[in-house]
Scaffold this motif. Structure first.
Motif, PDB file in Angstrom:
ATOM      1  N   LYS A  37      45.869 124.878  48.915  1.00  0.00           N
ATOM      2  CA  LYS A  37      45.708 123.723  48.028  1.00  0.00           C
ATOM      3  C   LYS A  37      45.263 122.463  48.777  1.00  0.00           C
ATOM      4  O   LYS A  37      44.832 121.497  48.164  1.00  0.00           O
ATOM      5  CB  LYS A  37      47.016 123.437  47.297  1.00  0.00           C
ATOM      6  CG  LYS A  37      47.384 124.517  46.307  1.00  0.00           C
ATOM      7  CD  LYS A  37      48.754 124.275  45.720  1.00  0.00           C
ATOM      8  CE  LYS A  37      49.169 125.444  44.829  1.00  0.00           C
ATOM      9  NZ  LYS A  37      50.567 125.335  44.410  1.00  0.00           N
ATOM     10  N   LYS A  39      43.148 119.860  51.034  1.00  0.00           N
ATOM     11  CA  LYS A  39      41.738 119.517  51.096  1.00  0.00           C
ATOM     12  C   LYS A  39      41.270 119.563  52.548  1.00  0.00           C
ATOM     13  O   LYS A  39      42.055 119.316  53.470  1.00  0.00           O
ATOM     14  CB  LYS A  39      41.512 118.121  50.528  1.00  0.00           C
ATOM     15  CG  LYS A  39      41.826 118.026  49.063  1.00  0.00           C
ATOM     16  CD  LYS A  39      41.626 116.628  48.557  1.00  0.00           C
ATOM     17  CE  LYS A  39      41.990 116.583  47.084  1.00  0.00           C
ATOM     18  NZ  LYS A  39      42.326 115.258  46.637  1.00  0.00           N
ATOM     19  N   THR A  40      40.000 119.849  52.711  1.00  0.00           N
ATOM     20  CA  THR A  40      39.409 119.792  54.044  1.00  0.00           C
ATOM     21  C   THR A  40      39.592 118.387  54.598  1.00  0.00           C
ATOM     22  O   THR A  40      39.512 117.417  53.868  1.00  0.00           O
ATOM     23  CB  THR A  40      37.907 120.141  53.962  1.00  0.00           C
ATOM     24  OG1 THR A  40      37.777 121.426  53.366  1.00  0.00           O
ATOM     25  CG2 THR A  40      37.262 120.168  55.323  1.00  0.00           C
ATOM     26  N   LYS A  41      39.868 118.316  55.868  1.00  0.00           N
ATOM     27  CA  LYS A  41      40.079 117.072  56.622  1.00  0.00           C
ATOM     28  C   LYS A  41      41.485 116.495  56.478  1.00  0.00           C
ATOM     29  O   LYS A  41      41.764 115.432  57.034  1.00  0.00           O
ATOM     30  CB  LYS A  41      39.044 115.995  56.278  1.00  0.00           C
ATOM     31  CG  LYS A  41      37.606 116.433  56.502  1.00  0.00           C
ATOM     32  CD  LYS A  41      37.350 116.801  57.935  1.00  0.00           C
ATOM     33  CE  LYS A  41      35.907 117.248  58.138  1.00  0.00           C
ATOM     34  NZ  LYS A  41      35.693 117.883  59.410  1.00  0.00           N
ATOM     35  N   GLU A  42      42.386 117.166  55.739  1.00  0.00           N
ATOM     36  CA  GLU A  42      43.778 116.713  55.737  1.00  0.00           C
ATOM     37  C   GLU A  42      44.373 117.009  57.106  1.00  0.00           C
ATOM     38  O   GLU A  42      44.002 117.980  57.762  1.00  0.00           O
ATOM     39  CB  GLU A  42      44.583 117.389  54.631  1.00  0.00           C
ATOM     40  CG  GLU A  42      44.316 116.773  53.282  1.00  0.00           C
ATOM     41  CD  GLU A  42      45.248 117.264  52.184  1.00  0.00           C
ATOM     42  OE1 GLU A  42      45.422 116.516  51.218  1.00  0.00           O
ATOM     43  OE2 GLU A  42      45.776 118.381  52.279  1.00  0.00           O
ATOM     44  N   ARG A 117      46.881 112.136  54.072  1.00  0.00           N
ATOM     45  CA  ARG A 117      46.194 112.734  52.911  1.00  0.00           C
ATOM     46  C   ARG A 117      45.051 111.817  52.531  1.00  0.00           C
ATOM     47  O   ARG A 117      45.234 110.624  52.360  1.00  0.00           O
ATOM     48  CB  ARG A 117      47.150 112.903  51.744  1.00  0.00           C
ATOM     49  CG  ARG A 117      46.441 113.404  50.489  1.00  0.00           C
ATOM     50  CD  ARG A 117      47.393 113.932  49.484  1.00  0.00           C
ATOM     51  NE  ARG A 117      47.681 115.311  49.820  1.00  0.00           N
ATOM     52  CZ  ARG A 117      48.817 115.921  49.546  1.00  0.00           C
ATOM     53  NH1 ARG A 117      49.778 115.298  48.932  1.00  0.00           N
ATOM     54  NH2 ARG A 117      48.995 117.170  49.886  1.00  0.00           N
ATOM     55  N   ASP A 118      43.852 112.421  52.429  1.00  0.00           N
ATOM     56  CA  ASP A 118      42.693 111.635  51.982  1.00  0.00           C
ATOM     57  C   ASP A 118      42.881 111.234  50.540  1.00  0.00           C
ATOM     58  O   ASP A 118      43.420 111.974  49.739  1.00  0.00           O
ATOM     59  CB  ASP A 118      41.396 112.448  52.133  1.00  0.00           C
ATOM     60  CG  ASP A 118      41.019 112.643  53.571  1.00  0.00           C
ATOM     61  OD1 ASP A 118      41.511 111.875  54.416  1.00  0.00           O
ATOM     62  OD2 ASP A 118      40.242 113.552  53.866  1.00  0.00           O
TER      63      ASP A 118
END
Length: 119
Positions: A37, A39-42, A117-118
């Motif tokens: 679940k 996101k990429t770059k978290e 978190r982004d």
């Protein structure tokens, strides 16, 4: 042993190995759910099974509480998680940082600390 019996035995062994691989590679549990679940770059700090200390891939990270890893990709089918992190190339006053890749099987992780978190 007859040829038919040998072929049947070989086929059974092959299918059994595939079923075992499927079962051992199945990705279930809170770590897999969280990574699938995410996101990429978290950014995360990992705690591996068998320890209660955050994973430190750099010497200086041991003092600061673990290496901050950036999630690049997670494949739930095989449990493969790909992260990147930065590592210093020297210990001078202005160290040069190099991005490195860290790949881990999610079954080896027992804890995740969400760092950022982004939005």
């Amino acid at each position: 042993m007859s040829d038919l019996m040998r072929e049947t035995t070989n086929l059974f062994n092959e299918l059994t190995r595939k079923e075992i691989r499927k079962k051992t590679n199945s990705c279930v549990g809170c770590i897999c759910d969280t990574l699938s679940k995410a996101k990429t770059k978290e950014k995360f700090i990992l705690i591996l099974k068998g320890t209660s200390v955050p994973l430190s891939l750099n010497e200086e990270d041991e003092l600061t509480g673990g290496t901050i890893l950036t999630l690049e990709k997670f494949k739930r089918e095989d449990g493969c998680a790909v992260f990147t992190f930065h590592q210093s190339t020297d210990k001078t006053r202005y160290p040069h940082l190099v991005q490195k890749t860290f790949i881990i099987d999610c079954h080896c992780i027992c804890g995740l600390i969400l760092v950022e978190r982004d939005k």
